[in-house]
Design a protein around this motif. Structure first.
Motif, PDB file in Angstrom:
ATOM      1  N   ALA A 140       0.825  -1.204   0.000  1.00 40.12           N
ATOM      2  CA  ALA A 140       0.000   0.000   0.000  1.00 40.12           C
ATOM      3  C   ALA A 140       0.862   1.258   0.000  1.00 40.12           C
ATOM      4  N   ALA A 141       2.022   1.217   0.600  1.00 38.23           N
ATOM      5  CA  ALA A 141       2.906   2.381   0.641  1.00 38.23           C
ATOM      6  C   ALA A 141       3.479   2.683  -0.740  1.00 38.23           C
ATOM      7  N   GLY A 142       3.564   1.688  -1.590  1.00 35.44           N
ATOM      8  CA  GLY A 142       4.121   1.894  -2.920  1.00 35.44           C
ATOM      9  C   GLY A 142       3.129   2.421  -3.926  1.00 35.44           C
ATOM     10  N   THR A 143       1.844   2.437  -3.600  1.00 27.12           N
ATOM     11  CA  THR A 143       0.833   2.924  -4.545  1.00 27.12           C
ATOM     12  C   THR A 143       0.401   4.320  -4.125  1.00 27.12           C
ATOM     13  N   PRO A 144       0.115   5.202  -5.096  1.00 26.61           N
ATOM     14  CA  PRO A 144      -0.323   6.557  -4.734  1.00 26.61           C
ATOM     15  C   PRO A 144      -1.730   6.515  -4.154  1.00 26.61           C
ATOM     16  N   GLU A 145      -2.012   7.433  -3.251  1.00 22.19           N
ATOM     17  CA  GLU A 145      -3.328   7.494  -2.622  1.00 22.19           C
ATOM     18  C   GLU A 145      -4.362   8.002  -3.615  1.00 22.19           C
TER      19      GLU A 145
END
Length: 183
Positions: free
Chosen positions: A163-168
């Motif tokens: 989840a940290a690697g994908t943009p919000e």
């Protein structure tokens, strides 16, 4: 009579009839352990036959010990499996009893009354509500839904890394920046 037996050659030997004499001192073979004096005191010295016998006895004890240990372990496993079978049989009987009860229409009506507060046609149902807003008496709430089992911490950790690697993604659409004014 003096002529008879007076010479040593004419005497009959005592012992065997064939004329050969038997020795008076005989040595017998012994199988007893040999006792030797130790320099610091007296001690026993074992013969090779006694050592071999001791070795065979130790090997027999070791082999029987392993067999007894395996037997004991198998008996405990059998006892555990029998206890598990009894528990499973009790659970099966309980589930079969529950299935028979749910096949009875009277039991279904009773459960509907208790769990949901339903009434039969022509009856008047009453509910008492306390000051705090909770129902008093028998609870007419449904059972709590089953909570999904939590994922192991490794999966949760890896999910947070992914989840940290994908943009919000923003949940609310933003308006046109040109139309917004600072007031």
């Amino acid at each position: 009579m003096a002529g008879r037996g007076s010479s040593p050659s004419s005497r009959r030997p005592t012992g065997r009839r064939d004329g050969r004499s038997t020795p008076r001192t005989t040595s017998r073979p012994t199988t007893a352990p040999v006792v030797a004096a130790a320099p610091g005191g007296s001690g026993t010295k074992f013969t090779t036959r006694a050592l071999i016998l001791l070795g065979v006895a130790v090997m027999l004890i070791a082999s029987y010990t392993a067999s007894v240990h395996a037997w004991w372990q198998q008996r405990s496993e059998i006892a555990a499996l029998e206890a598990q079978n009894r528990q499973t049989s009790a659970e099966i009987e309980q589930l079969e009893d529950q299935q028979r009860r749910w096949s009875d229409p009277a039991y279904i009506r009773q459960q509907a009354r208790e769990r949901f507060g339903w009434v039969m046609p022509g009856e008047i149902g009453y509910r008492v509500i306390g000051v705090d807003g909770e129902l008093k008496g028998q609870s007419s709430r449904l059972e709590e839904p089953e909570v999904a089992p939590r994922r192991p911490w490794v999966e949760r950790l890896w999910g947070s890394v992914e989840a940290a690697g994908t943009p919000e993604q923003e949940s609310a659409p933003q308006g046109d920046p040109e139309l917004e004014t600072d007031e």
